[in-house]
Design a protein around this motif. Structure first.
Motif, PDB file in Angstrom:
ATOM      1  N   ALA A   1      28.624  20.968   2.575  1.00 47.77           N
ATOM      2  CA  ALA A   1      29.717  21.242   3.515  1.00 47.77           C
ATOM      3  C   ALA A   1      29.455  20.689   4.915  1.00 47.77           C
ATOM      4  CB  ALA A   1      29.977  22.740   3.591  1.00 47.77           C
ATOM      5  N   ASP A   2      28.284  20.115   5.137  1.00 44.33           N
ATOM      6  CA  ASP A   2      27.906  19.635   6.468  1.00 44.33           C
ATOM      7  C   ASP A   2      27.493  18.168   6.360  1.00 44.33           C
ATOM      8  OD1 ASP A   2      26.673  18.997   8.882  1.00 44.33           O
ATOM      9  OD2 ASP A   2      25.739  20.960   9.102  1.00 44.33           O
ATOM     10  N   ARG A   3      28.397  17.245   6.686  1.00 40.48           N
ATOM     11  CA  ARG A   3      28.130  15.812   6.524  1.00 40.48           C
ATOM     12  C   ARG A   3      26.879  15.372   7.265  1.00 40.48           C
ATOM     13  NH1 ARG A   3      33.913  15.334   6.621  1.00 40.48           N
ATOM     14  NH2 ARG A   3      34.708  14.300   4.748  1.00 40.48           N
ATOM     15  N   GLU A   4      26.734  15.817   8.515  1.00 42.16           N
ATOM     16  CA  GLU A   4      25.585  15.400   9.310  1.00 42.16           C
ATOM     17  C   GLU A   4      24.282  15.827   8.649  1.00 42.16           C
ATOM     18  OE1 GLU A   4      25.195  13.583  12.035  1.00 42.16           O
ATOM     19  OE2 GLU A   4      27.324  13.162  12.333  1.00 42.16           O
ATOM     20  N   LYS A   5      24.239  17.069   8.220  1.00 39.58           N
ATOM     21  CA  LYS A   5      23.025  17.580   7.581  1.00 39.58           C
ATOM     22  C   LYS A   5      22.799  16.889   6.246  1.00 39.58           C
ATOM     23  CE  LYS A   5      20.615  21.784   6.149  1.00 39.58           C
ATOM     24  NZ  LYS A   5      20.677  23.256   5.996  1.00 39.58           N
ATOM     25  N   PHE A   6      23.865  16.677   5.485  1.00 39.31           N
ATOM     26  CA  PHE A   6      23.737  16.012   4.190  1.00 39.31           C
ATOM     27  C   PHE A   6      23.143  14.622   4.369  1.00 39.31           C
ATOM     28  CE2 PHE A   6      24.988  13.586   0.498  1.00 39.31           C
ATOM     29  CZ  PHE A   6      24.859  14.488  -0.554  1.00 39.31           C
ATOM     30  N   PHE A   7      23.654  13.886   5.351  1.00 39.82           N
ATOM     31  CA  PHE A   7      23.159  12.539   5.610  1.00 39.82           C
ATOM     32  C   PHE A   7      21.674  12.575   5.955  1.00 39.82           C
ATOM     33  CE2 PHE A   7      22.302   8.764   8.101  1.00 39.82           C
ATOM     34  CZ  PHE A   7      23.027   7.770   7.462  1.00 39.82           C
ATOM     35  N   ALA A   8      21.270  13.527   6.801  1.00 40.25           N
ATOM     36  CA  ALA A   8      19.874  13.619   7.240  1.00 40.25           C
ATOM     37  C   ALA A   8      18.944  14.004   6.082  1.00 40.25           C
ATOM     38  CB  ALA A   8      19.754  14.638   8.377  1.00 40.25           C
ATOM     39  N   VAL A   9      19.347  14.989   5.286  1.00 36.22           N
ATOM     40  CA  VAL A   9      18.505  15.428   4.164  1.00 36.22           C
ATOM     41  C   VAL A   9      18.436  14.340   3.102  1.00 36.22           C
ATOM     42  CG1 VAL A   9      18.194  17.155   2.355  1.00 36.22           C
ATOM     43  CG2 VAL A   9      19.021  17.859   4.605  1.00 36.22           C
ATOM     44  N   ASN A  10      19.549  13.668   2.873  1.00 39.23           N
ATOM     45  CA  ASN A  10      19.592  12.557   1.926  1.00 39.23           C
ATOM     46  C   ASN A  10      18.564  11.491   2.307  1.00 39.23           C
ATOM     47  OD1 ASN A  10      20.998  10.711  -0.133  1.00 39.23           O
ATOM     48  ND2 ASN A  10      21.214   9.551   1.752  1.00 39.23           N
ATOM     49  N   GLU A  11      18.527  11.144   3.588  1.00 43.53           N
ATOM     50  CA  GLU A  11      17.573  10.125   4.037  1.00 43.53           C
ATOM     51  C   GLU A  11      16.138  10.627   3.894  1.00 43.53           C
ATOM     52  OE1 GLU A  11      17.445   6.761   7.390  1.00 43.53           O
ATOM     53  OE2 GLU A  11      17.680   8.776   8.205  1.00 43.53           O
ATOM     54  N   ARG A  12      15.909  11.901   4.195  1.00 42.75           N
ATOM     55  CA  ARG A  12      14.563  12.470   4.029  1.00 42.75           C
ATOM     56  C   ARG A  12      14.103  12.394   2.582  1.00 42.75           C
ATOM     57  NH1 ARG A  12      15.411  18.200   6.098  1.00 42.75           N
ATOM     58  NH2 ARG A  12      13.475  18.578   4.957  1.00 42.75           N
ATOM     59  N   PHE A  13      15.007  12.639   1.657  1.00 39.86           N
ATOM     60  CA  PHE A  13      14.665  12.571   0.233  1.00 39.86           C
ATOM     61  C   PHE A  13      14.229  11.150  -0.138  1.00 39.86           C
ATOM     62  CE2 PHE A  13      15.430  11.903  -4.246  1.00 39.86           C
ATOM     63  CZ  PHE A  13      15.014  13.080  -4.853  1.00 39.86           C
ATOM     64  N   HIS A  14      15.027  10.175   0.285  1.00 39.58           N
ATOM     65  CA  HIS A  14      14.705   8.783  -0.032  1.00 39.58           C
ATOM     66  C   HIS A  14      13.378   8.359   0.589  1.00 39.58           C
ATOM     67  CE1 HIS A  14      18.343   7.188  -2.090  1.00 39.58           C
ATOM     68  NE2 HIS A  14      18.913   8.246  -1.525  1.00 39.58           N
ATOM     69  N   MET A  15      13.152   8.761   1.831  1.00 38.41           N
ATOM     70  CA  MET A  15      11.908   8.364   2.506  1.00 38.41           C
ATOM     71  C   MET A  15      10.700   9.093   1.910  1.00 38.41           C
ATOM     72  SD  MET A  15      13.086   6.038   4.348  1.00 38.41           S
ATOM     73  CE  MET A  15      11.594   5.529   5.198  1.00 38.41           C
ATOM     74  N   LEU A  16      10.914  10.306   1.415  1.00 36.39           N
ATOM     75  CA  LEU A  16       9.820  11.039   0.774  1.00 36.39           C
ATOM     76  C   LEU A  16       9.404  10.347  -0.524  1.00 36.39           C
ATOM     77  CD1 LEU A  16       7.919  13.463   0.673  1.00 36.39           C
ATOM     78  CD2 LEU A  16       9.758  14.765  -0.438  1.00 36.39           C
ATOM     79  N   VAL A  17      10.372   9.876  -1.291  1.00 35.87           N
ATOM     80  CA  VAL A  17      10.057   9.132  -2.514  1.00 35.87           C
ATOM     81  C   VAL A  17       9.218   7.901  -2.170  1.00 35.87           C
ATOM     82  CG1 VAL A  17      11.048   7.731  -4.381  1.00 35.87           C
ATOM     83  CG2 VAL A  17      12.051   9.962  -3.830  1.00 35.87           C
ATOM     84  N   LEU A  18       9.605   7.203  -1.110  1.00 34.73           N
ATOM     85  CA  LEU A  18       8.845   6.024  -0.684  1.00 34.73           C
ATOM     86  C   LEU A  18       7.429   6.403  -0.260  1.00 34.73           C
ATOM     87  CD1 LEU A  18      11.695   4.318   1.265  1.00 34.73           C
ATOM     88  CD2 LEU A  18      10.354   3.161  -0.484  1.00 34.73           C
ATOM     89  N   GLU A  19       7.321   7.490   0.477  1.00 32.49           N
ATOM     90  CA  GLU A  19       6.003   7.947   0.924  1.00 32.49           C
ATOM     91  C   GLU A  19       5.111   8.275  -0.274  1.00 32.49           C
ATOM     92  OE1 GLU A  19       4.186  11.895   3.112  1.00 32.49           O
ATOM     93  OE2 GLU A  19       6.157  11.176   3.774  1.00 32.49           O
ATOM     94  N   MET A  20       5.681   8.937  -1.271  1.00 29.40           N
ATOM     95  CA  MET A  20       4.914   9.293  -2.457  1.00 29.40           C
ATOM     96  C   MET A  20       4.516   8.066  -3.275  1.00 29.40           C
ATOM     97  SD  MET A  20       6.884  12.719  -3.805  1.00 29.40           S
ATOM     98  CE  MET A  20       6.809  14.263  -2.882  1.00 29.40           C
ATOM     99  N   ALA A  21       5.340   7.020  -3.230  1.00 25.92           N
ATOM    100  CA  ALA A  21       5.023   5.789  -3.959  1.00 25.92           C
ATOM    101  C   ALA A  21       3.857   5.045  -3.314  1.00 25.92           C
ATOM    102  CB  ALA A  21       6.254   4.889  -4.035  1.00 25.92           C
ATOM    103  N   ASP A  22       3.604   5.337  -2.032  1.00 25.92           N
ATOM    104  CA  ASP A  22       2.393   4.897  -1.336  1.00 25.92           C
ATOM    105  C   ASP A  22       2.194   3.380  -1.307  1.00 25.92           C
ATOM    106  OD1 ASP A  22       0.074   5.243   0.130  1.00 25.92           O
ATOM    107  OD2 ASP A  22      -1.192   5.460  -1.638  1.00 25.92           O
ATOM    108  N   ASN A  23       3.208   2.679  -0.794  1.00 25.78           N
ATOM    109  CA  ASN A  23       3.085   1.244  -0.530  1.00 25.78           C
ATOM    110  C   ASN A  23       3.655   1.015   0.863  1.00 25.78           C
ATOM    111  OD1 ASN A  23       3.713  -1.557  -0.241  1.00 25.78           O
ATOM    112  ND2 ASN A  23       3.684  -1.822  -2.466  1.00 25.78           N
ATOM    113  N   ARG A  24       2.788   0.892   1.847  1.00 27.03           N
ATOM    114  CA  ARG A  24       3.258   0.867   3.241  1.00 27.03           C
ATOM    115  C   ARG A  24       4.129  -0.338   3.553  1.00 27.03           C
ATOM    116  NH1 ARG A  24      -0.266  -1.711   7.301  1.00 27.03           N
ATOM    117  NH2 ARG A  24      -1.976  -2.828   6.310  1.00 27.03           N
TER     118      ARG A  24
END
Length: 211
Positions: A123-146
């Motif tokens: 229900a909150d576009r701003e928050k959804f956008f921010a959490v969505n980006e955090r999810f994607h960046m967390l996957v990248l962090e876990m993949a561990d290729n800088r």
């Protein structure tokens, strides 16, 4: 190294971040001319650190420098958008496949928790956008290729020039959430091929909504 050499660097980086956020918030519109004198006066700085900041933003693709005309906020063409989404799809699906195979139980739990936060932000576009980006960046962090992470971070900055356009379309947030569920399900099942396909589908649908 003395503080004298560090101070100017810290200043232009701070100016770059301030301008970057103004671009993301649309306070500086795509295609608009950046008034260097006005901004330098507003920040209380000389034009030297401002020009260094603009070089940083130009390297990121957020600003376009035009000969004898100055700096402009970059306008994204449809081809630009398609090119960025294509690369993000390749890089992030590859990272997701790695995470599907290698994630620890603790990492899986962290992804589940972040996905639950995404579910609660519909229900909150701003928050959804921010959490969505955090999810994607967390996957990248876990993949561990800088190197991959740096490439994606730069591409995502450019993608923000088109920020929210896709999410404003009717039903897109709900569709995006459904796509995230498919990604998470495949990740938790440790099915790398299905995870990669789910991530590619997510970007394909996002591109369709953004164009």
């Amino acid at each position: 190294m003395s503080a004298v050499t560090l101070t100017p660097r810290a200043l232009y980086e701070e100016v770059a971040e301030q301008l970057r956020q103004r671009i993301f918030r649309r306070e500086l519109q795509p295609g608009s001319w950046i008034d260097e004198l006005k901004i330098a006066e507003e920040f209380g700085i000389s034009r030297t650190p401002l020009r260094e900041a603009l070089k940083v933003l130009a390297a990121e693709g957020l600003v376009t420098m035009k000969v004898r005309r100055g700096a402009y906020v970059t306008e994204m063409s449809e081809k630009d958008l398609r090119d960025v989404y294509h690369l993000l799809s390749l890089l992030e699906s590859d990272a997701a496949g790695v995470v599907a195979e290698r994630a620890t139980p603790e990492q899986q739990q962290t992804l589940q928790a972040l996905h639950a936060e995404l579910e609660g932000a519909v229900a909150d576009r701003e928050k959804f956008f921010a959490v969505n980006e955090r999810f994607h960046m967390l996957v990248l962090e876990m993949a561990d290729n800088r190197w991959r992470s740096q490439m994606v971070a730069d591409l995502r900055k450019v993608m923000k020039l088109n920020r929210h356009n896709s999410l404003f379309k009717q039903g897109r947030i709900e569709d995006s959430l459904t796509e995230h569920r498919a990604i998470l399900e495949a990740l938790l099942a440790r099915d790398a091929a299905r995870t990669m396909q789910a991530m590619q589908t997510h970007f394909a649908q996002g591109l369709e909504a953004a164009t």
